[in-house]
Scaffold this active site. Structure first.
Site, PDB file in Angstrom:
ATOM      1  N   CYS A  86      39.258  40.889  31.481  1.00  0.00           N
ATOM      2  CA  CYS A  86      40.287  40.107  30.793  1.00  0.00           C
ATOM      3  C   CYS A  86      39.916  38.622  30.798  1.00  0.00           C
ATOM      4  O   CYS A  86      38.996  38.219  30.113  1.00  0.00           O
ATOM      5  CB  CYS A  86      41.655  40.383  31.412  1.00  0.00           C
ATOM      6  SG  CYS A  86      43.046  39.875  30.370  1.00  0.00           S
ATOM      7  N   HIS A 195      42.071  46.525  31.945  1.00  0.00           N
ATOM      8  CA  HIS A 195      42.067  46.300  33.395  1.00  0.00           C
ATOM      9  C   HIS A 195      41.774  47.571  34.192  1.00  0.00           C
ATOM     10  O   HIS A 195      42.704  48.273  34.622  1.00  0.00           O
ATOM     11  CB  HIS A 195      43.422  45.746  33.825  1.00  0.00           C
ATOM     12  CG  HIS A 195      43.647  44.325  33.443  1.00  0.00           C
ATOM     13  ND1 HIS A 195      43.388  43.269  34.292  1.00  0.00           N
ATOM     14  CD2 HIS A 195      44.095  43.775  32.292  1.00  0.00           C
ATOM     15  CE1 HIS A 195      43.684  42.133  33.687  1.00  0.00           C
ATOM     16  NE2 HIS A 195      44.115  42.405  32.468  1.00  0.00           N
ATOM     17  N   GLU A 197      40.872  47.717  37.244  1.00  0.00           N
ATOM     18  CA  GLU A 197      41.332  47.556  38.634  1.00  0.00           C
ATOM     19  C   GLU A 197      42.774  47.996  38.820  1.00  0.00           C
ATOM     20  O   GLU A 197      43.226  48.183  39.957  1.00  0.00           O
ATOM     21  CB  GLU A 197      41.140  46.102  39.088  1.00  0.00           C
ATOM     22  CG  GLU A 197      42.192  45.110  38.625  1.00  0.00           C
ATOM     23  CD  GLU A 197      42.014  44.642  37.184  1.00  0.00           C
ATOM     24  OE1 GLU A 197      42.667  43.645  36.817  1.00  0.00           O
ATOM     25  OE2 GLU A 197      41.242  45.269  36.431  1.00  0.00           O
TER      26      GLU A 197
END
Length: 235
Positions: A86, A195, A197
């Site tokens: 991002c 994302h 994560e």
């Protein structure tokens, strides 16, 4: 244990999530501060999402000039794996480690959803745990995730296999050719807008998706990106 640096700039939001993802993948997260002029002997680097320096000037533009980025650019040139997520993707583009630019979403709004992706290149430092053509789902949240490049640059990226991830089902921000992530020529530097994560722990991430249909389980599909880097470093 393999040491993965996680960079924090003023305004970074997802550094703790990235550190947790590294730990769940089997690595040791190492905190790197934007003023560091030393990478503290890490084996790879993750630049996480957020709003570095408040997104002033352009997203990622100020962060790209931070002392730690000078060290990262040098290390990346020597083959160190570097991942930008991002805002981290924006930083890597501004630092000229990756081609193209991220601009305002074509609908002019911040957008948040679970996003299905297709792996276009499984030969990078951050995708070797995947198979080419594999689909997976991770969260996406951005206001300036619209990847653009010149027609000649887009043709080069396509022709040389530098597109790593592509949006499936919905292009959430107007990115050219549905591009969600790219790599450098060497394959050690990768940036993506969604994302991974946030999809590393069962029960806390989006449901796994196959051909646009939720399988009814999942939440950990993003972990394979971090596992990929560890596979290469350990091997």
């Amino acid at each position: 244990m393999t040491r993965i640096g996680v960079v924090t700039f003023p305004g970074t939001l997802d550094d703790r999530d990235a550190a947790r993802a590294v730990r769940l993948a089997g690595g040791e997260p190492v905190a790197l501060w934007h003023k560091d002029a030393d990478l503290h002997s890490v084996d790879a680097v993750v630049i996480p999402g957020g709003f570095s320096y408040g997104d002033y000037l352009r997203c990622g533009a100020i962060a790209a000039t931070a002392p730690v980025m000078g060290e990262i650019v040098e290390a990346a040139g020597k083959g160190m794996p570097v991942l930008g997520i991002c805002n981290g993707f924006q930083v890597l583009c501004e630092a000229h480690l990756l081609p193209g630019a991220l601009i305002r979403n074509d609908h002019q709004k911040f957008f948040c959803r679970d996003q299905e992706l297709r792996v276009e290149n499984a030969d990078t430092a951050w995708t070797r745990a995947f198979s080419a053509g594999e689909h997976f789902t991770v969260p996406l949240k951005n206001g300036e995730g619209n990847f653009q490049a010149s027609p000649a640059e887009l043709e080069r990226l396509e022709g040389e296999g530098h597109i790593v991830f592509r949006y499936i089902g919905l292009n959430p921000n107007g990115s050219a050719d549905d591009i969600a992530g790219v790599t450098n020529a060497a394959g050690n530097v990768v940036g993506l807008m969604p994302h991974p994560e946030h999809a590393t722990e069962a029960g806390f991430g989006p449901l796994a998706t196959k051909d646009g249909v939720h399988s009814g389980h999942g939440g950990t599909e993003g972990l394979k990106i971090f596992q990929s880097a560890l596979m290469g470093l350990v091997g």
